[in-house]
Scaffold this motif. Sequence first.
Motif, PDB file in Angstrom:
ATOM      1  N   TYR A  58     -26.348 -12.196 -51.314  1.00  0.00           N
ATOM      2  CA  TYR A  58     -26.785 -12.217 -52.715  1.00  0.00           C
ATOM      3  C   TYR A  58     -28.186 -12.823 -52.863  1.00  0.00           C
ATOM      4  CZ  TYR A  58     -27.044 -13.235 -57.689  1.00  0.00           C
ATOM      5  OH  TYR A  58     -27.464 -13.306 -58.997  1.00  0.00           O
ATOM      6  N   ASP A  59     -28.423 -13.987 -52.267  1.00  0.00           N
ATOM      7  CA  ASP A  59     -29.723 -14.645 -52.413  1.00  0.00           C
ATOM      8  C   ASP A  59     -30.846 -13.807 -51.817  1.00  0.00           C
ATOM      9  OD1 ASP A  59     -28.614 -16.794 -53.739  1.00  0.00           O
ATOM     10  OD2 ASP A  59     -28.474 -18.056 -51.959  1.00  0.00           O
ATOM     11  N   SER A  60     -30.552 -13.128 -50.703  1.00  0.00           N
ATOM     12  CA  SER A  60     -31.570 -12.291 -50.069  1.00  0.00           C
ATOM     13  C   SER A  60     -31.912 -11.094 -50.945  1.00  0.00           C
ATOM     14  CB  SER A  60     -31.077 -11.808 -48.702  1.00  0.00           C
ATOM     15  OG  SER A  60     -30.810 -12.891 -47.840  1.00  0.00           O
ATOM     16  N   VAL A  61     -30.890 -10.452 -51.501  1.00  0.00           N
ATOM     17  CA  VAL A  61     -31.134  -9.302 -52.376  1.00  0.00           C
ATOM     18  C   VAL A  61     -31.906  -9.743 -53.612  1.00  0.00           C
ATOM     19  CG1 VAL A  61     -30.036  -7.564 -53.832  1.00  0.00           C
ATOM     20  CG2 VAL A  61     -29.147  -7.998 -51.543  1.00  0.00           C
ATOM     21  N   ARG A  62     -31.518 -10.873 -54.179  1.00  0.00           N
ATOM     22  CA  ARG A  62     -32.235 -11.370 -55.354  1.00  0.00           C
ATOM     23  C   ARG A  62     -33.706 -11.649 -55.011  1.00  0.00           C
ATOM     24  NH1 ARG A  62     -30.305 -16.816 -58.278  1.00  0.00           N
ATOM     25  NH2 ARG A  62     -31.240 -17.705 -56.402  1.00  0.00           N
ATOM     26  N   TYR A  63     -33.942 -12.206 -53.824  1.00  0.00           N
ATOM     27  CA  TYR A  63     -35.305 -12.548 -53.415  1.00  0.00           C
ATOM     28  C   TYR A  63     -36.179 -11.297 -53.304  1.00  0.00           C
ATOM     29  CZ  TYR A  63     -39.175 -14.515 -50.736  1.00  0.00           C
ATOM     30  OH  TYR A  63     -40.423 -14.900 -50.323  1.00  0.00           O
ATOM     31  N   VAL A  64     -35.679 -10.293 -52.575  1.00  0.00           N
ATOM     32  CA  VAL A  64     -36.507  -9.098 -52.380  1.00  0.00           C
ATOM     33  C   VAL A  64     -36.657  -8.304 -53.671  1.00  0.00           C
ATOM     34  CG1 VAL A  64     -35.997  -8.934 -49.919  1.00  0.00           C
ATOM     35  CG2 VAL A  64     -34.529  -7.721 -51.550  1.00  0.00           C
ATOM     36  N   ALA A  72     -28.278  -2.669 -42.007  1.00  0.00           N
ATOM     37  CA  ALA A  72     -27.945  -2.278 -43.370  1.00  0.00           C
ATOM     38  C   ALA A  72     -28.998  -2.843 -44.314  1.00  0.00           C
ATOM     39  CB  ALA A  72     -26.559  -2.785 -43.746  1.00  0.00           C
ATOM     40  N   ARG A  73     -29.055  -2.312 -45.514  1.00  0.00           N
ATOM     41  CA  ARG A  73     -30.046  -2.775 -46.483  1.00  0.00           C
ATOM     42  C   ARG A  73     -29.890  -4.266 -46.787  1.00  0.00           C
ATOM     43  NH1 ARG A  73     -32.776   0.359 -50.052  1.00  0.00           N
ATOM     44  NH2 ARG A  73     -31.953  -0.726 -51.870  1.00  0.00           N
ATOM     45  N   ALA A  74     -28.652  -4.754 -46.808  1.00  0.00           N
ATOM     46  CA  ALA A  74     -28.433  -6.182 -47.036  1.00  0.00           C
ATOM     47  C   ALA A  74     -29.017  -7.003 -45.893  1.00  0.00           C
ATOM     48  CB  ALA A  74     -26.943  -6.461 -47.192  1.00  0.00           C
ATOM     49  N   GLN A  75     -28.847  -6.531 -44.653  1.00  0.00           N
ATOM     50  CA  GLN A  75     -29.394  -7.235 -43.504  1.00  0.00           C
ATOM     51  C   GLN A  75     -30.924  -7.195 -43.517  1.00  0.00           C
ATOM     52  OE1 GLN A  75     -27.312  -4.874 -40.584  1.00  0.00           O
ATOM     53  NE2 GLN A  75     -25.812  -6.496 -40.192  1.00  0.00           N
ATOM     54  N   THR A  76     -31.479  -6.068 -43.910  1.00  0.00           N
ATOM     55  CA  THR A  76     -32.936  -5.960 -44.016  1.00  0.00           C
ATOM     56  C   THR A  76     -33.475  -6.924 -45.064  1.00  0.00           C
ATOM     57  OG1 THR A  76     -32.924  -3.651 -43.304  1.00  0.00           O
ATOM     58  CG2 THR A  76     -34.842  -4.391 -44.551  1.00  0.00           C
ATOM     59  N   ALA A  77     -32.765  -7.049 -46.185  1.00  0.00           N
ATOM     60  CA  ALA A  77     -33.180  -8.006 -47.218  1.00  0.00           C
ATOM     61  C   ALA A  77     -33.206  -9.423 -46.661  1.00  0.00           C
ATOM     62  CB  ALA A  77     -32.237  -7.917 -48.418  1.00  0.00           C
ATOM     63  N   ALA A  78     -32.191  -9.774 -45.862  1.00  0.00           N
ATOM     64  CA  ALA A  78     -32.130 -11.114 -45.271  1.00  0.00           C
ATOM     65  C   ALA A  78     -33.280 -11.335 -44.295  1.00  0.00           C
ATOM     66  CB  ALA A  78     -30.782 -11.310 -44.577  1.00  0.00           C
ATOM     67  N   ILE A  79     -33.561 -10.331 -43.461  1.00  0.00           N
ATOM     68  CA  ILE A  79     -34.664 -10.439 -42.502  1.00  0.00           C
ATOM     69  C   ILE A  79     -35.995 -10.602 -43.228  1.00  0.00           C
ATOM     70  CG2 ILE A  79     -35.971  -9.166 -40.750  1.00  0.00           C
ATOM     71  CD1 ILE A  79     -33.296  -7.893 -39.890  1.00  0.00           C
ATOM     72  N   LEU A  80     -36.184  -9.834 -44.299  1.00  0.00           N
ATOM     73  CA  LEU A  80     -37.442  -9.917 -45.050  1.00  0.00           C
ATOM     74  C   LEU A  80     -37.610 -11.271 -45.733  1.00  0.00           C
ATOM     75  CD1 LEU A  80     -39.736  -7.824 -45.471  1.00  0.00           C
ATOM     76  CD2 LEU A  80     -37.688  -6.928 -44.367  1.00  0.00           C
ATOM     77  N   MET A  81     -36.518 -11.835 -46.252  1.00  0.00           N
ATOM     78  CA  MET A  81     -36.622 -13.144 -46.870  1.00  0.00           C
ATOM     79  C   MET A  81     -36.983 -14.190 -45.825  1.00  0.00           C
ATOM     80  SD  MET A  81     -33.932 -15.226 -49.331  1.00  0.00           S
ATOM     81  CE  MET A  81     -32.770 -15.696 -48.038  1.00  0.00           C
ATOM     82  N   ARG A  82     -36.371 -14.111 -44.642  1.00  0.00           N
ATOM     83  CA  ARG A  82     -36.729 -15.059 -43.572  1.00  0.00           C
ATOM     84  C   ARG A  82     -38.199 -14.903 -43.169  1.00  0.00           C
ATOM     85  NH1 ARG A  82     -31.779 -12.764 -40.312  1.00  0.00           N
ATOM     86  NH2 ARG A  82     -30.036 -13.677 -41.462  1.00  0.00           N
ATOM     87  N   PHE A  83     -38.647 -13.652 -43.126  1.00  0.00           N
ATOM     88  CA  PHE A  83     -40.047 -13.412 -42.749  1.00  0.00           C
ATOM     89  C   PHE A  83     -40.992 -14.049 -43.763  1.00  0.00           C
ATOM     90  CE2 PHE A  83     -43.947 -10.903 -43.046  1.00  0.00           C
ATOM     91  CZ  PHE A  83     -44.365 -10.884 -41.727  1.00  0.00           C
ATOM     92  N   CYS A  84     -40.723 -13.883 -45.037  1.00  0.00           N
ATOM     93  CA  CYS A  84     -41.587 -14.447 -46.080  1.00  0.00           C
ATOM     94  C   CYS A  84     -41.551 -15.968 -46.072  1.00  0.00           C
ATOM     95  CB  CYS A  84     -41.186 -13.909 -47.440  1.00  0.00           C
ATOM     96  SG  CYS A  84     -41.538 -12.150 -47.674  1.00  0.00           S
ATOM     97  N   GLU A  85     -40.409 -16.542 -45.756  1.00  0.00           N
ATOM     98  CA  GLU A  85     -40.310 -17.998 -45.689  1.00  0.00           C
ATOM     99  C   GLU A  85     -40.985 -18.561 -44.451  1.00  0.00           C
ATOM    100  OE1 GLU A  85     -36.103 -18.511 -45.964  1.00  0.00           O
ATOM    101  OE2 GLU A  85     -36.108 -18.568 -48.175  1.00  0.00           O
ATOM    102  N   MET A  86     -41.200 -17.699 -43.460  1.00  0.00           N
ATOM    103  CA  MET A  86     -41.854 -18.108 -42.214  1.00  0.00           C
ATOM    104  C   MET A  86     -43.337 -18.319 -42.414  1.00  0.00           C
ATOM    105  SD  MET A  86     -42.256 -15.707 -38.826  1.00  0.00           S
ATOM    106  CE  MET A  86     -43.558 -14.741 -39.601  1.00  0.00           C
TER     107      MET A  86
END
Length: 227
Positions: free
Chosen positions: A60-66, A212-226
Amino acid sequence: TRDGYLFDGWYTDRNCTERWNPDEPIRYNLRLYAGWVEGEEVSEPIHLPFTDVAADAWYYDSVRYVFENGMMIGTSDTQFSPDTATSRSMLVTILWRLEGSPVVSHPMTFEDVADGMWYTEAIRWAAANGIVLGYSGTIFGVEDVVTREQTATILHRYAACKGYDCSADTTVEFKDWSAVSAWAQDSMRWAVGEGLILGTGNQMLDPLGTAARAQTAAILMRFCEMK
């Protein structure tokens, strides 16, 4: 964006006292005003319109972030499709949006990328910056699902384009490391070292698996926080 402030949503009055309800149908010309707050906390998060993203879902948090940052939108007005595999064109378009959707002048050599599609300019931008190479000089694989090692490679190239530290000296101890393609090994080392791509519960990296799109959202949020 506004230096020193965080976006607090849309309001119907100039003084930002009457918050706009995004669920209310718009039947007339409507002027909205952007509200801003200082500090780290936003008084109320942007409403997620997706009925298939539960508030207690791990993503949920990852989807909200992206979604809030304009990187990913839904597959429809009410569906995010978290379990749908991410395609190569989707991933490139996400990064293009993250970069601000720049328009570049670059010849399109990929024969399977038609003019005027939602992904056309994103792929043009990514090719111009060496972020994507395609399967060949003429084939991109627009509808193909992106593998985990392809995801790592594309992100690695994007990070290098941004001038980030892209050293890949992490020791990877996953059981299936030998399954990682030679061309993707440095990128996978970097992605694992930065915590972008995590292994499965049985210490498998699954480089040829899809995200999956949910996993991609999580990866992208981690990337932006990096950053």
